[in-house]
Design an enzyme around this catalytic site. Structure first.
Site, mmCIF file in Angstrom:
data_model
loop_
_atom_site.group_PDB
_atom_site.id
_atom_site.type_symbol
_atom_site.label_atom_id
_atom_site.label_comp_id
_atom_site.label_asym_id
_atom_site.label_seq_id
_atom_site.Cartn_x
_atom_site.Cartn_y
_atom_site.Cartn_z
ATOM 1 N N GLY A 47 0.852 -1.131 -0.147
ATOM 2 C CA GLY A 47 0.063 -0.090 0.232
ATOM 3 C C GLY A 47 0.862 1.143 -0.174
ATOM 4 O O GLY A 47 2.002 1.148 0.394
ATOM 5 N N GLN A 52 3.284 9.926 1.428
ATOM 6 C CA GLN A 52 4.410 9.222 1.222
ATOM 7 C C GLN A 52 5.337 9.363 0.169
ATOM 8 O O GLN A 52 6.724 9.276 0.059
ATOM 9 C CB GLN A 52 4.237 7.628 1.404
ATOM 10 C CG GLN A 52 3.595 7.281 2.661
ATOM 11 C CD GLN A 52 3.472 5.779 2.705
ATOM 12 O OE1 GLN A 52 2.547 5.325 2.201
ATOM 13 N NE2 GLN A 52 4.264 5.182 3.248
ATOM 14 N N CYS A 93 5.766 -0.334 7.450
ATOM 15 C CA CYS A 93 5.457 0.989 6.555
ATOM 16 C C CYS A 93 6.536 1.421 5.556
ATOM 17 O O CYS A 93 7.793 1.450 6.084
ATOM 18 C CB CYS A 93 4.972 1.956 7.415
ATOM 19 S SG CYS A 93 4.601 3.335 6.821
ATOM 20 N N LEU A 94 6.458 1.645 4.359
ATOM 21 C CA LEU A 94 7.581 2.098 3.544
ATOM 22 C C LEU A 94 8.181 3.251 4.108
ATOM 23 O O LEU A 94 9.503 3.623 3.732
ATOM 24 C CB LEU A 94 6.875 2.282 2.028
ATOM 25 C CG LEU A 94 6.670 1.161 1.160
ATOM 26 C CD1 LEU A 94 6.122 1.448 0.072
ATOM 27 C CD2 LEU A 94 7.745 0.180 1.188
ATOM 28 N N HIS A 135 -4.604 1.545 7.452
ATOM 29 C CA HIS A 135 -3.110 1.997 7.516
ATOM 30 C C HIS A 135 -2.776 3.254 6.360
ATOM 31 O O HIS A 135 -2.420 4.294 6.920
ATOM 32 C CB HIS A 135 -2.197 1.072 7.320
ATOM 33 C CG HIS A 135 -0.806 1.420 7.375
ATOM 34 N ND1 HIS A 135 0.190 1.050 8.209
ATOM 35 C CD2 HIS A 135 0.124 2.076 6.540
ATOM 36 C CE1 HIS A 135 1.603 1.483 8.012
ATOM 37 N NE2 HIS A 135 1.424 2.253 6.809
ATOM 38 N N GLU A 136 -3.332 3.045 5.160
ATOM 39 C CA GLU A 136 -3.320 4.070 4.171
ATOM 40 C C GLU A 136 -4.267 5.179 4.352
ATOM 41 O O GLU A 136 -3.591 6.270 3.968
ATOM 42 C CB GLU A 136 -3.348 3.360 2.721
ATOM 43 C CG GLU A 136 -2.345 2.215 2.373
ATOM 44 C CD GLU A 136 -0.941 2.537 2.672
ATOM 45 O OE1 GLU A 136 -0.368 3.475 2.687
ATOM 46 O OE2 GLU A 136 -0.159 1.568 2.986
ATOM 47 N N HIS A 139 -2.743 7.597 6.646
ATOM 48 C CA HIS A 139 -1.652 8.643 6.162
ATOM 49 C C HIS A 139 -2.331 9.647 5.351
ATOM 50 O O HIS A 139 -1.839 10.614 5.781
ATOM 51 C CB HIS A 139 -0.792 7.472 5.119
ATOM 52 C CG HIS A 139 0.284 6.708 5.442
ATOM 53 N ND1 HIS A 139 1.200 7.133 6.039
ATOM 54 C CD2 HIS A 139 0.502 5.594 5.314
ATOM 55 C CE1 HIS A 139 2.040 6.398 6.316
ATOM 56 N NE2 HIS A 139 1.759 5.315 5.896
HETATM 57 ZN ZN ZN Z 1 2.728 3.278 5.771
#
Ligand code: ZN
Length: 169
Positions: A47, A52, A93-94, A135-136, A139
């Site tokens: 995701g 991000q 998480c990236l 999660h996304e 963000h």
């Molecule tokens: Zn993330």
């Protein structure tokens, strides 16, 4: 044009900034969606939210199909319209490379969103699909999984998080 985008890592303040709604479904929006899919695949994520990659737009992409999920789709202006149950699983998480933490989430959710053409759709998600979407969507609201941890957990994981502070892009 589809291009790879540069990932932003914690504690960059863009990760704690609310993303703006998308009102035009034009070439720019299409480019962003396609570039985010390419960047997510390149980085090995399931995701990715626009914050991000430095864009404060309500756009996220998900591909959980190689991780036991069923979603491969973009979500523009997403909203959680139903949430039920509770689960806690380890998440990555990236924007937090190498950090995995357990985060409390709803077990089943309904999400209403628009696709790249502006068409509205609703998806019911559970398991990894539900975790990834929550999660996304967080963000896009300027919330990271760090913000979801209790002060106690934040202090338990302090070393891991502090390591990232020196490497912020
Ligand atoms: Zn993330």
């Amino acid at each position: 044009m589809t291009q790879l985008m540069k990932l932003i890592t914690w504690p960059n303040t863009l990760l704690n900034t609310l993303a703006e709604p998308v009102s035009e479904f034009n070439e720019e929006t299409l480019d962003l969606v396609q570039s985010m899919f390419a960047t997510m695949a390149h980085e090995g994520g399931i995701g990715l939210a626009a914050n991000q990659v430095g864009k404060l737009k309500q756009v996220l992409v998900v591909n959980t199909t190689d991780a036991g999920g069923t979603i491969h789709k973009e979500f523009i202006n997403p909203k959680i319209t139903m949430a039920d149950g509770r689960m806690v699983r380890k998440e990555g998480c990236l924007s937090f490379p190498g950090v995995y933490v357990s985060v409390p989430r709803s077990e089943t959710i309904a999400v209403e969103a628009q696709d790249r053409t502006g068409a509205v759709f609703t998806i019911i998600a559970d398991g990894i699909d539900a975790i990834c979407l929550q999660h996304e969507i967080d963000h896009l609201g300027g919330i990271t999984f760090y913000d979801r941890l209790s002060p106690l957990k934040q202090s338990i994981y302090k070393k891991k998080f502090n390591k990232l502070k020196g490497k912020t892009k």
